[in-house]
Design an enzyme around this catalytic site. Structure first.
Site, PDB file in Angstrom:
ATOM      1  N   ASP A 299       0.870  -1.165   0.000  1.00 63.89           N
ATOM      2  CA  ASP A 299       0.000   0.000   0.000  1.00 63.89           C
ATOM      3  C   ASP A 299       0.916   1.226   0.000  1.00 63.89           C
ATOM      4  O   ASP A 299       2.145   1.118   0.084  1.00 63.89           O
ATOM      5  CB  ASP A 299      -0.960  -0.047   1.211  1.00 63.89           C
TER       6      ASP A 299
HETATM    7  C1  GLC Z   1      -4.391   4.130  -0.437  1.00 63.81           C
HETATM    8  C2  GLC Z   1      -5.280   2.975  -0.010  1.00 63.81           C
HETATM    9  C3  GLC Z   1      -5.336   1.841  -0.990  1.00 63.81           C
HETATM   10  C4  GLC Z   1      -5.221   2.392  -2.394  1.00 63.81           C
HETATM   11  C5  GLC Z   1      -3.827   2.980  -2.544  1.00 63.81           C
HETATM   12  C6  GLC Z   1      -3.603   3.592  -3.925  1.00 63.81           C
HETATM   13  O1  GLC Z   1      -3.615   4.531   0.647  1.00 63.81           O
HETATM   14  O2  GLC Z   1      -5.004   2.418   1.272  1.00 63.81           O
HETATM   15  O3  GLC Z   1      -6.567   1.136  -0.774  1.00 63.81           O
HETATM   16  O4  GLC Z   1      -5.409   1.347  -3.343  1.00 63.81           O
HETATM   17  O5  GLC Z   1      -3.533   3.927  -1.537  1.00 63.81           O
HETATM   18  O6  GLC Z   1      -4.445   4.659  -4.125  1.00 63.81           O
END
Ligand code: GLC
Length: 756
Positions: A299
């Site tokens: 993440d």
């Molecule tokens: C965010 C979220 C995740 C998302 C990622 C990219 O922090 O936690 O669910 O897919 O970043 O946007």
């Protein structure tokens, strides 16, 4: 020959035999490896490409940066285009449209030594530009096939706009409504998360990633992110392995079995180790037990966040932890690009480990057909003819109507009669509001496309119907005014009915949007009470991304429609249901507590040694609140009514691998044709470990005409009831199983059988 010579000879014979056996065993392993290689497509292409790649180019494939069309995290890397040109980029996310993806892809393909195409990722969570209800709303349809269709549409639109990969489905089983991301989930039940996770993956990935209307999916967030203490986003998670395996793993297993091609690490720790560096989660379970062969992406900046977690001394340490957990792609931190060369130099990480990660990523790029044509998903004509197609909008309208949960309908206040209602006051901060209807994670959704509730009502009444409007108050936690309430009261006094649209703003749920209170923000309840005071019947339209403590409304308002955030066709959908063009049939995928202080509060809870008894002091309860849900899991009304009768079991005893038939008679006892979700729950009465008082095992959505009765039958396999016993053995122990069938998790008929 003395005995020692004899002994040496004996040992020598043994050694030769052992070596030959070892050679044979090694040969077997090599044969098996070759066989497996054959099962891994594009192996030759991958091997020959990797043979040409420098270590730096390999590490570049592990790098994923946002190009910043939308903001979904705390940092941005402005020099992402330079990094692409330097061959230091495997993928870009949060960048979409044909024009933008073509521009960036051209840099990768034409300006780098090997021209390896980028993969483009984006959070296409409930639609790309045609926006469907937020996932918790989609789940309220209890129609996974329909949501698979919605995911197919989302994939077709995204793939027409240059997107190859969505960071969905979110599979976090969510028991705590304080946690803002409950809006993205399939609710508090593991089975619903499994079933809808599978549907979404199949909708996104289809049968062939090379199809131009399919995209790579992501099973996220691995794992147990939703168990954050206090419902506070990114907070500590501490659950047992049993809970991990019984509640949180099943949706991931279902998503991977359905073909999910990637997995995203969760921000949180599991058993003291942040997921992004957790070898038990990724090596033992994900790669070992579940046999996952796709790639893992972190993440947002999750690798260096292990320094804040306190398990990494510095960026190098964090990179080593992640790489040793087989985490392949680094989202947004450039930690791998910066730290892996040194770690390899020091021998802390091997080039083989990097090769494994590169191979997993390249294989998905080959499967997407990007090496055949890096621009195949970035076609101007297809983008033009695909986005917001009429059939997509029709599907969105249908799903929006099916997501609506009728929470209350006293004296048949609803549906409104177009003939009899001539003066409608439309009130509230969400009544003439395009922006908030899309909810969080609305991708490329343009709220200017939205039909507001006010517009939807205007489109659905007779020409001579008088419609008035007043905002009443704002969607604010603080600094709101109540000046508008007077105007709202005035128009309500003159109306036959007052439609009051209240709830949350779209950013009051979603990521980094935890709340300490589930109350209506600001002066919205004050507005509701003032309008109610006029004596004009009130229809409350609730829009939110989470359960809310609408206790006063439940007590006083005659009709309440729960409409989540319904997306592009929200206003039209609500109006059509309000006027009876569609009889609502949504059911809650989450429990509504009476007070925030009851959270986490869910139906599949344990009994405890002192189960709640309102009349007994020493039992598990709150002394300052009624100890029951405001609305239970699985709850939802209809314009008609349904009766349940005559629950029957096919046998009163089955073996551990047996099946018992459960049937019930359902009758439409009202005046409208309507749909009903018949729900089947069970409870293992005695086991070596405590078991939930109810667990959803199956459901069936049926439609009945007035007066019609149908027998609904479920085949319940003992295997559906398996759990981990006190020794963590998976199975079922002999004893009584209670069976519950009904219209929600509380109003049920009961029976029981025995497992031998
Ligand atoms: C965010 C979220 C995740 C998302 C990622 C990219 O922090 O936690 O669910 O897919 O970043 O946007």
């Amino acid at each position: 020959m003395n005995r020692f010579t004899y002994l040496y000879l004996l040992l020598a014979v043994f050694f030769i035999h052992a070596c030959s056996t070892t050679n044979t065993t090694e040969q077997d392993d090599q044969d098996r490896e070759v066989a497996e290689q054959d099962q891994r497509p594009y192996q030759e292409e991958i091997d020959s490409l990797m043979a040409e790649m420098t270590l730096e180019e390999k590490i570049g494939q592990l790098n994923l940066l946002s190009s910043g069309f939308t903001e979904t995290g705390p940092t941005l890397q402005d020099d992402y285009q330079d990094m692409i040109a330097d061959g230091n980029m495997g993928g870009i996310f949060n960048g979409f449209t044909v024009e933008h993806t073509r521009d960036l892809q051209r840099i990768a393909v034409e300006e780098t030594r090997l021209g390896i195409p980028l993969i483009f990722g984006f959070d296409v969570i409930h639609g790309y530009q045609t926006i469907f209800p937020v996932p918790i709303g989609e789940t309220a349809t209890w129609e996974p096939d329909l949501i698979k269709e919605a995911s197919q549409v989302a994939a077709e639109e995204a793939a027409a706009a240059g997107v190859h990969w969505t960071f969905a489905p979110m599979l976090d089983v969510s028991p705590d409504p304080r946690w803002g991301r409950i809006v993205e989930s399939a609710g508090e039940d593991p089975l619903l998360n499994e079933i809808f996770g599978e549907a979404r993956v199949k909708g996104f990935e289809g049968d062939d990633l090379k199809d131009l209307n399919t995209i790579l999916s992501t099973a996220k967030h691995y794992i147990a992110y939703s168990e954050a203490e206090g419902g506070r986003d990114y907070n500590t998670v501490d659950i047992s392995e049993r809970m991990l395996r019984e509640i949180h793993l099943p949706p991931f297993r279902a998503a991977l079995d359905a073909g999910a091609g990637t997995v995203m690490t969760a921000f949180n720790e599991y058993d003291g180790v942040p997921a992004t560096g957790n070898q038990f989660l990724f090596n033992d379970i994900l790669r070992g037990e579940l046999g996952f062969e796709g790639f893992v992406v972190t993440d947002y900046t999750a690798i260096p966040e292990m320094i804040e977690h306190g398990v990494a001394a510095d960026e190098a340490d964090a990179a080593e932890l992640a790489m040793n957990a087989n985490v392949d792609m680094d989202m947004q931190s450039i930690n791998y690009v910066e730290e892996l060369p040194g770690l390899i130099e020091e021998g802390k990480i091997s080039e083989d480990q990097v090769d494994q990660a590169v191979e997993r990523i390249l294989r998905k790029k080959f499967k997407l057909g990007l090496f055949e044509d890096p621009y195949r998903y970035s076609d101007y004509d297809r983008e033009e003819e695909t986005i917001m197609r009429d059939d997509f909008l029709e599907l969105a309208l249908d799903i929006s109507k099916r997501s609506i949960v009728l929470m209350k309908n006293e004296d048949q206040t609803l549906p409104l009669s177009r003939e009899e209602v001539n003066d409608i006051a439309v009130i509230g901060p969400l009544a003439d509001n395009q922006y908030d209807l899309l909810g969080s994670w609305s991708a490329a959704g343009e709220y200017e496309d939205n039909i507001t509730l006010l517009e939807g009502i205007r489109n659905n009444v007779e020409d001579n119907t008088n419609i008035t409007y007043a905002e009443g108050t704002e969607l604010e936690f603080e600094d709101y005014t109540t000046d508008g309430i007077e105007e709202a009261v005035e128009i309500a006094e003159d109306a036959d009915v007052a439609v009051v649209a209240v709830g949350e703003g779209r950013h009051m749920s979603g990521e980094a949007a935890s709340r300490v209170s589930l109350d209506l923000p600001g002066a919205q309840e004050e507005l509701l009470e003032a309008v109610h005071e006029t004596g004009t019947p009130v229809v409350m339209v609730l829009m939110s991304g989470r359960p809310m403590t609408i206790n006063w409304a439940e007590e006083n308002v005659p009709a309440i429609m729960n409409t989540w955030f319904l997306g592009t066709k929200a206003g039209e959908a609500i109006a059509q249901v309000m006027f009876g063009d569609y009889n609502p049939a949504g059911k809650l995928p989450v429990t509504y507590p009476r007070h925030t202080g009851m959270s986490p509060y869910y139906y599949n809870h344990k009994n405890t040694g002192r189960p709640m008894d309102p009349d007994e002091r020493y039992t598990s309860k709150y002394i300052d609140e009624e100890n029951s849900p405001l609305y239970p899991f699985g709850f939802g009304l209809s314009y008609t009514t349904f009766g349940y009768d005559n629950i029957q079991l096919g046998s009163d005893e089955i073996s551990k691998d047996g099946t018992v038939e459960v049937s019930v008679e359902v009758t439409n006892t009202g005046d409208y044709t309507g749909e009903e979700v018949v729900q089947l729950y069970t409870r293992k009465m005695v086991a070596s470990v405590t078991r939930p008082v109810k667990e959803l095992r199956d459901f069936e959505k049926i439609e009945l005409d007035p007066g019609e009765t149908r027998t609904v039958t479920f085949d319940l396999d003992a295997e559906q009831l398996y759990y981990y016993d006190k020794d963590m053995e998976y199975g079922i122990e002999p004893g009584e199983v209670r069976v519950f069938v009904g219209t929600n998790s509380e109003e049920v008929l009961e029976d029981s059988f025995t497992v031998r």
